[in-house]
Design a protein around this motif. Structure first.
Motif, mmCIF file in Angstrom:
data_model
loop_
_atom_site.group_PDB
_atom_site.id
_atom_site.type_symbol
_atom_site.label_atom_id
_atom_site.label_comp_id
_atom_site.label_asym_id
_atom_site.label_seq_id
_atom_site.Cartn_x
_atom_site.Cartn_y
_atom_site.Cartn_z
ATOM 1 N N MET A 17 0.703 -1.127 0.248
ATOM 2 C CA MET A 17 0.309 -0.014 0.140
ATOM 3 C C MET A 17 0.533 1.385 -0.170
ATOM 4 N N HIS A 18 1.883 1.084 0.554
ATOM 5 C CA HIS A 18 3.121 2.022 0.463
ATOM 6 C C HIS A 18 3.223 2.992 -1.240
ATOM 7 N N TRP A 19 3.041 1.623 -1.805
ATOM 8 C CA TRP A 19 3.256 1.716 -3.348
ATOM 9 C C TRP A 19 2.803 1.776 -4.342
ATOM 10 N N SER A 20 1.636 1.312 -3.520
ATOM 11 C CA SER A 20 0.346 1.975 -4.047
ATOM 12 C C SER A 20 0.020 3.478 -4.157
ATOM 13 N N GLY A 21 0.386 3.808 -2.844
ATOM 14 C CA GLY A 21 -0.190 5.341 -2.101
ATOM 15 C C GLY A 21 1.173 6.489 -2.910
ATOM 16 N N LEU A 22 1.842 5.627 -3.009
ATOM 17 C CA LEU A 22 3.163 6.687 -3.484
ATOM 18 C C LEU A 22 2.216 6.877 -5.642
ATOM 19 N N TYR A 23 2.242 6.045 -5.479
ATOM 20 C CA TYR A 23 1.299 5.776 -7.347
ATOM 21 C C TYR A 23 0.403 6.351 -7.692
ATOM 22 N N GLY A 24 -0.606 6.626 -6.495
ATOM 23 C CA GLY A 24 -1.490 7.820 -6.621
ATOM 24 C C GLY A 24 -2.934 7.326 -5.922
ATOM 25 N N MET A 25 -3.143 6.218 -5.698
ATOM 26 C CA MET A 25 -3.666 5.622 -5.359
ATOM 27 C C MET A 25 -5.632 5.626 -4.389
ATOM 28 N N PRO A 26 -5.481 6.699 -4.511
ATOM 29 C CA PRO A 26 -6.691 7.191 -3.062
ATOM 30 C C PRO A 26 -7.219 6.289 -2.336
ATOM 31 N N ARG A 27 -7.517 7.024 -0.793
ATOM 32 C CA ARG A 27 -8.283 6.551 -0.163
ATOM 33 C C ARG A 27 -9.763 6.518 -0.555
ATOM 34 N N ARG A 28 -10.583 5.429 -0.018
ATOM 35 C CA ARG A 28 -11.767 5.044 -0.175
ATOM 36 C C ARG A 28 -12.445 5.137 -1.576
ATOM 37 N N VAL A 29 -12.141 4.879 -2.383
ATOM 38 C CA VAL A 29 -12.505 4.762 -3.738
ATOM 39 C C VAL A 29 -12.915 3.264 -4.001
ATOM 40 N N TYR A 30 -13.982 3.144 -4.390
ATOM 41 C CA TYR A 30 -14.671 1.765 -4.730
ATOM 42 C C TYR A 30 -14.755 0.977 -5.611
ATOM 43 N N THR A 31 -13.486 1.595 -6.035
ATOM 44 C CA THR A 31 -13.062 0.777 -7.923
ATOM 45 C C THR A 31 -11.619 1.815 -8.470
ATOM 46 N N TYR A 32 -11.058 1.076 -9.554
ATOM 47 C CA TYR A 32 -9.971 1.743 -9.665
ATOM 48 C C TYR A 32 -10.344 1.591 -11.664
ATOM 49 N N ASP A 33 -9.837 2.270 -12.109
ATOM 50 C CA ASP A 33 -9.628 0.988 -14.094
ATOM 51 C C ASP A 33 -8.057 0.559 -13.864
ATOM 52 N N ALA A 34 -8.362 -0.146 -14.831
ATOM 53 C CA ALA A 34 -6.456 -0.499 -15.520
ATOM 54 C C ALA A 34 -5.490 -0.155 -16.022
ATOM 55 N N GLY A 35 -4.426 0.038 -15.720
ATOM 56 C CA GLY A 35 -3.350 0.664 -16.539
ATOM 57 C C GLY A 35 -2.611 1.475 -15.407
#
Lengths: 216, 665
Positions: free
Chosen positions: B444-462
């Motif tokens: 999660m350190h990496w997904s966070g630093l790559y910009g993934m926001p908290r509390r989103v219920y889904t995300y797009d690929a790529g």
């Protein structure tokens, strides 16, 4: 076992009764409760977008109708004096319980019942003044929903009034015990912790009276 | 170690410790209440864990379709609220209840019935809040419930009502317990148990009670404002009326940051019990460990706005809160190093409890370091509201608090039940937890630093987040498996575990001097304490002999106790002829004595009573009645409030006027 006494409760570490320590912890917690309420009132002071306001008159076109400064300093000064006197009566009630039967504590002025009733009646008088104040504010157009001043004022003073009400119930309970079996020196702690609470509520009111009513 | 007997080493007393449901509903025994807290909190851990697993299933790959956005909001809100208020705090309370009286040499807490009340309020409050799932309206505003988002125009459903009323109920439980434990620790210590001889767990518990007493009233008021806004139309959070949009955030975090230390300090205390026992060394730098705990708590009240760097408070406020936050790293670092120095050169025994404790030291440090990273406002602006923050606080709360609490359960289960948890199954539990926690939260350190926001219920690929989310989800499943193994271990060991005896770990503090499980009166004779390590003085004097400060400098200060010079007294005990209250024979693991009942010993025990349960129930129903206001049934709601308040007050008077225990002369 013969040494029953050795198994009775050992003396407390401080020599104080548990209830005395607990009431101080409770008062510490209450300080934060009122600190939060008073801070919010002060933060919101002067931020209301419509009147009535605590200290300032409001005239058209800012306000739809003419509004006077709403806080009634004379009435509240009287009720503050009444609450201060109730603390004095509380001190005398405790003294009467602690010294029951001793010389100098005979008659009406040495009667714990008299001083407990006096404290409760003074508390009720304070609550009566608050009821009068709240009613007159509503007649002048200030309710808890009117503006930020109304919300924070009624919540703060209402919480304090609820504390006074709880204190009055506590005093009446003590009075009932006193009438039923008489409060003596060995019951002093019961009155002592009620007194600590009562004085605390009184001290909080002095802070509220100064910060809300006196400082413009 | 324990003998292979088939039953506890003494016969359970019948008088005063009956079984059956009624005895649990009416109990005022701190050990039974602690046990109730323990199992209730573990049940909620299963619920909160399930919520987490569902979220990780949803996020396992891009465009997940397991739950809707609305359900996802409810899941993350209830996951956070459950884990904080229904799991970690009550697990800590389980240990406060069970251990504080035993560690200070007392027979119960100061107010046994208030203690029962605290538990029942917790139980009913937790059921009330989770009842929201049954009507499909679980809270959905995040565990921090930011107003104005949670005010009526933006959150019109019952969801937030369940949340704010539930928290209000749970706050009563925490405050009542805090007054009780403060009084217990100040006033019920055994003779000679001065403050600087108290075990580290009791010290950290003591500090936490002050945090509770001072922090909870603030959220109480913030919640009162929210209730008034939602129910009565006040303006505390109404921006168009001039309200400050940051008022809630300030009030919430003035509570919320001390709350973080409420969650971690009990685990720190448990680790400070476990590490010395299994290192065969007294804790390194006891006074500094105490002072750093106090300092963490004190500074904890001056850092709240570091949760708000992104709202634009200006450079001065940001700088001040940044510096105070970094300051907290100092006392925390002191603790970490003292734990390392406790183990340094020790004769280490790697039990499951020890492994969990060492994991806390290692993994909490990772969470602490990422905490220092976002103590810097420029860095925080990049990290805030991303998975980096999620990684940070899970390292602190799961790899920190929960690891410590699991270690505490392995360490104290034998004292609570009389039987050891299986070390073999425990190793599976530990390693799966250890791998699962790191596999979940490290990526999660990496997904966070790559910009993934908290509390989103889904995300797009790529977007480069897929692999990290897959790793996190896999880790979560491993943690779930670990949880099932843990449950099996507890279930099995309660009846089939090895008999523990008084002192299976050869530990130093008073709770290990009495049988496991302890009799209802705890100590037949109240012990007299002459050092920080009373049991080691008797059984392992070599462990304390070379550590001068383990005796709190009594010798240096030339203190005497009971007419004897303490140093001489101490050496006398070490030579194997103890005086004072502690009987070395009573600490033998295999003693076959049948314990006397409290009645035979003439120890006054409090009567069992159902009244605290009724008071707690009616208080909960009083708050629950307020839900009707939302349904535009104000008169009915007020009728409910008045009815239940009257019943509550009636039972409260009955409780207060009934005697606590038989009179003794």
């Amino acid at each position: 076992m013969t040494a029953v006494a050795s198994h009775a409760h050992p003396p407390t570490s401080t020599g104080l009764d548990h209830r005395k320590i607990a009431i101080w912890a409770f008062i510490g917690s209450e300080c934060m409760l009122f600190a939060s309420l008073i801070s919010t009132y002060l933060i919101y002071k002067g931020r209301s977008v419509v009147g009535p306001f605590p200290h300032e008159a409001c005239n058209p076109p800012v306000c739809a109708t003419h509004l006077n400064p709403i806080l009634n300093i004379p009435v509240t000064s009287f009720s503050t004096f009444v609450l201060l006197m109730s603390s004095l009566a509380m001190v005398l009630a405790l003294a009467a319980v602690e010294n029951k039967g001793k010389p100098g504590y005979e008659g009406l002025l040495g009667s714990s019942k008299f001083w407990l009733i006096s404290t409760a009646v003074l508390g009720i008088t304070f609550l009566g003044c608050q009821a009068y104040e709240f009613t007159s504010f509503v007649h002048e157009g200030l309710t808890i929903r009117t503006n930020l001043f109304g919300s924070s004022f009624f919540t703060l003073t209402g919480f304090h009034g609820a504390h006074v009400t709880a204190g009055v119930l506590w005093l009446i309970t003590l009075l009932a015990i006193d009438i039923k079996r008489g409060l003596g020196p060995k019951d002093a702690l019961l009155v002592d912790i009620a007194a600590l609470y009562w004085h605390f509520v009184d001290v909080v009111w002095i802070a509220i009276f100064t910060l809300v009513y006196l400082i413009k | 170690m324990a003998t292979a007997a088939v039953s506890p080493s003494y016969a359970r007393t019948s008088s005063g410790s009956p079984s059956g449901i009624w005895s649990w509903l009416t109990t005022v025994d701190h050990k039974r209440i602690g046990t109730l807290y323990l199992y209730t909190a573990l049940a909620w851990f299963a619920v909160g864990g399930t919520e987490a697993v569902i979220m990780r299933m949803q996020l396992q790959g891009p465009n997940g379709r397991v739950v809707s956005a609305e359900v996802f909001n409810q899941l993350f809100t209830m996951h956070g609220t459950t884990m904080i208020f229904l799991v970690v705090m009550p697990l800590s309370a389980a240990f406060f209840n069970f251990l504080i009286p035993l560690q200070i040499g007392a027979r119960d807490v100061a107010f046994p019935r208030l203690n029962a009340f605290s538990y029942w309020v917790y139980l009913f409050g937790s059921l009330f809040m989770n009842a929201s799932w049954l009507v499909g309206m679980a809270p959905n505003g995040g565990w921090f419930g930011y107003a104005p988002l949670t005010t009526l125009p933006y959150s019109p459903g019952l969801n937030i009502d369940f949340w704010m009323l539930g928290l209000q109920i749970l706050g009563v439980s925490s405050l009542a317990a805090a007054f009780n434990f403060i009084t217990t620790i100040i006033n019920m210590r055994a003779p000679g148990m001065n403050l600087m001889r108290m075990p580290m767990f009791t010290w950290m518990a003591f500090v936490v009670q002050f945090l509770l007493v001072l922090a909870f009233p603030v959220i109480t008021i913030a919640l009162v404002f929210l209730q008034f806004d939602r129910f009565f139309g006040t303006n505390f959070y109404t921006i168009t009326q001039g309200a400050d949009p940051l008022l809630w955030q300030h009030l919430f975090w003035i509570f919320g940051h001390p709350e973080v230390y409420i969650l971690i300090l009990p685990a720190f205390g448990l680790v400070s019990e476990i590490l010395p026992t299994f290192s065969r060394k007294p804790i390194f730098g006891y006074p500094v460990m105490v002072y750093s705990g106090i300092l963490i708590a004190f500074l904890g009240f001056g850092v709240w706005a570091h949760h708000m760097f992104a709202v634009g408070m200006g450079p001065i406020a940001d700088s001040v809160f940044s510096m105070t936050t970094m300051l907290i790293a100092i006392p925390t670092g002191v603790k970490i190093f003292n734990w390392i120095f406790t183990m340094w050169g020790g004769n280490l025994r790697f039990t499951v409890a020890m492994k969990f404790a060492i994991s806390l030291v290692a993994l909490f440090t990772i969470g602490g370091i990422s905490g220092v990273m976002h103590a810097s406002p420029p860095a925080d602006l990049q990290q805030t509201d991303t998975y980096f923050i999620v990684a940070h606080f899970h390292y602190v709360l799961v790899a920190g608090s929960l690891m410590g609490l699991w270690g505490g359960i392995y360490y104290y289960f034998p004292k609570i039940t009389g039987r050891l948890l299986s070390e073999k199954i425990g190793n599976w539990h530990f390693w799966l937890t250890f791998i699962g926690v790191n596999l979940t939260f490290m990526p999660m350190h990496w997904s966070g630093l790559y910009g993934m926001p908290r509390r989103v219920y889904t995300y797009d690929a790529g977007q480069g987040w897929e692999i990290f989310n897959l790793m996190s989800s896999t880790g979560a499943y491993l943690q779930a498996l670990a949880g099932i193994i843990f449950a099996y271990n507890i279930f099995r060991s309660r009846t089939h575990g090895e008999i523990a005896g008084n002192d299976p770990w050869e530990a130093p503090s008073l709770e290990w001097s009495i049988p496991s499980p302890p009799p209802d009166y705890n100590f037949e004779t109240i012990p007299t304490v002459t050092s920080r390590y009373p049991l080691w003085d008797i059984k392992h004097p070599e462990l304390t002999a070379s550590v001068p400060h383990s005796r709190h400098g009594d010798e240096r200060n030339d203190v005497s106790l009971g007419g004897k010079h303490v140093g001489a007294f101490h050496d006398h005990m070490a030579a194997g002829t103890p005086e004072g209250g502690l009987n070395p024979n009573a600490t033998q693991a295999s003693s076959k004595v049948s314990l006397k009942t409290a009645e035979e010993l003439g120890i006054p025990m409090p009567y069992p009573t159902i009244k605290p349960l009724w008071v707690a129930l009616f208080m909960t129903l009083m708050f629950a009645s307020l839900l009707l206001i939302h349904k535009d049934k104000l008169p009915l709601a007020m009728a409910g409030v008045v009815t239940f308040a009257t019943l509550m007050t009636g039972f409260l008077y009955a409780w207060l006027t009934a005697p606590l225990e038989p009179h003794h002369h």
